[in-house]
Design an enzyme around this catalytic site. Sequence first.
Site, mmCIF file in Angstrom:
data_model
loop_
_atom_site.group_PDB
_atom_site.id
_atom_site.type_symbol
_atom_site.label_atom_id
_atom_site.label_comp_id
_atom_site.label_asym_id
_atom_site.label_seq_id
_atom_site.Cartn_x
_atom_site.Cartn_y
_atom_site.Cartn_z
ATOM 1 C CB SER A 10 9.441 0.669 9.514
ATOM 2 O OG SER A 10 8.323 1.326 8.926
ATOM 3 C CG HIS A 35 11.115 -1.507 6.039
ATOM 4 N ND1 HIS A 35 11.339 -2.597 5.238
ATOM 5 C CD2 HIS A 35 9.782 -1.499 6.302
ATOM 6 C CE1 HIS A 35 10.186 -3.222 5.019
ATOM 7 N NE2 HIS A 35 9.231 -2.596 5.663
ATOM 8 C CG ASP A 37 6.491 -0.089 6.024
ATOM 9 O OD1 ASP A 37 6.822 0.119 7.215
ATOM 10 O OD2 ASP A 37 6.696 -1.163 5.437
ATOM 11 C CG MET A 39 1.174 1.004 3.601
ATOM 12 S SD MET A 39 0.575 1.161 5.299
ATOM 13 C CE MET A 39 1.939 0.393 6.181
ATOM 14 C CG HIS A 68 7.018 -3.709 2.716
ATOM 15 N ND1 HIS A 68 6.604 -3.895 4.018
ATOM 16 C CD2 HIS A 68 6.321 -4.610 1.968
ATOM 17 C CE1 HIS A 68 5.701 -4.861 4.060
ATOM 18 N NE2 HIS A 68 5.513 -5.315 2.838
ATOM 19 C CG MET A 70 2.628 -3.489 2.360
ATOM 20 S SD MET A 70 2.710 -2.893 4.047
ATOM 21 C CE MET A 70 3.978 -1.636 3.852
ATOM 22 C CG MET A 139 4.080 -9.173 5.622
ATOM 23 S SD MET A 139 5.070 -7.711 5.911
ATOM 24 C CE MET A 139 4.028 -6.816 7.067
ATOM 25 C CG ASP A 175 7.873 -5.441 7.755
ATOM 26 O OD1 ASP A 175 7.507 -5.001 6.655
ATOM 27 O OD2 ASP A 175 7.941 -4.736 8.784
#
Length: 225
Positions: A10, A35, A37, A39, A68, A70, A139, A175
């Site tokens: 990540s 990966h 992330d 957010m 990913h 979020m 998660m 993850d």
Amino acid sequence: MGRDVKIAPSILAADFADFGREIQAVEEQGADWIHVDVMDGHFVPNLTFGPALCKAIRPHVKTVMDVHLMISPVEPYIAAYAEAGADIITAHYEATHHPHRTVQAIRAAGCKAGIALNPSTPAESVEYLLDSVDLICVMTVNPGFGGQSFIWSQLQKIEKLKSMIGSRPIYLEIDGGVDTETAASLVEAGANVLVAGSAVFEGGSVQKPAVYGENISAIRNTFEV
Ligand code: DX5
Ligand code: ZN
């Protein structure tokens, strides 16, 4: 045992001032996927990257860009991350009132579709999504930050999902808090994609990329004979 297990560092744990070289280094040192992330400061109490960053790093990703999300809402942003070059877009089950429609929209945008489950979301939640997704992300920390402690109760969820998936071509991705202490149990439970931020980037840099390779090998050696 575990020969087809992918390790997906990540970039949340990478040097934010040097993503291009960080991605090149970690891929050269053995990363299978990258990966990313995303957010939004709403679905999770942290704020990271937009589509523009994904577009900027895409030329440096030679493997797979595993995005990913979020974020909530999700659907208004799927096209932007697809156009930015995501190979996989994973939305959170908890971030949308209509998970089935959300994963259909991800596939319609030309990406592989993932669904992520927070620690308190049961495996059974995805029972009617199994024929609409390419990846299920469990998660093993509460989303929002790297470097958190692994939540061991999720192991039984992983085993349950593995049996629900059966012979379907669905990646079972883990993850959060993945490291040399947890990896073998995760693979044993049925995981075949391991996201790792701190455990891969810790102690390394673009000046010391070999540390990334050592960290990746240390994880892989816990489950590969
Ligand atoms: C957390 C992210 C994870 C995290 C993993 O919200 O989804 O991908 O960055 O970092 P580590 O491996 O350090 O727990
Ligand atoms: Zn993640």
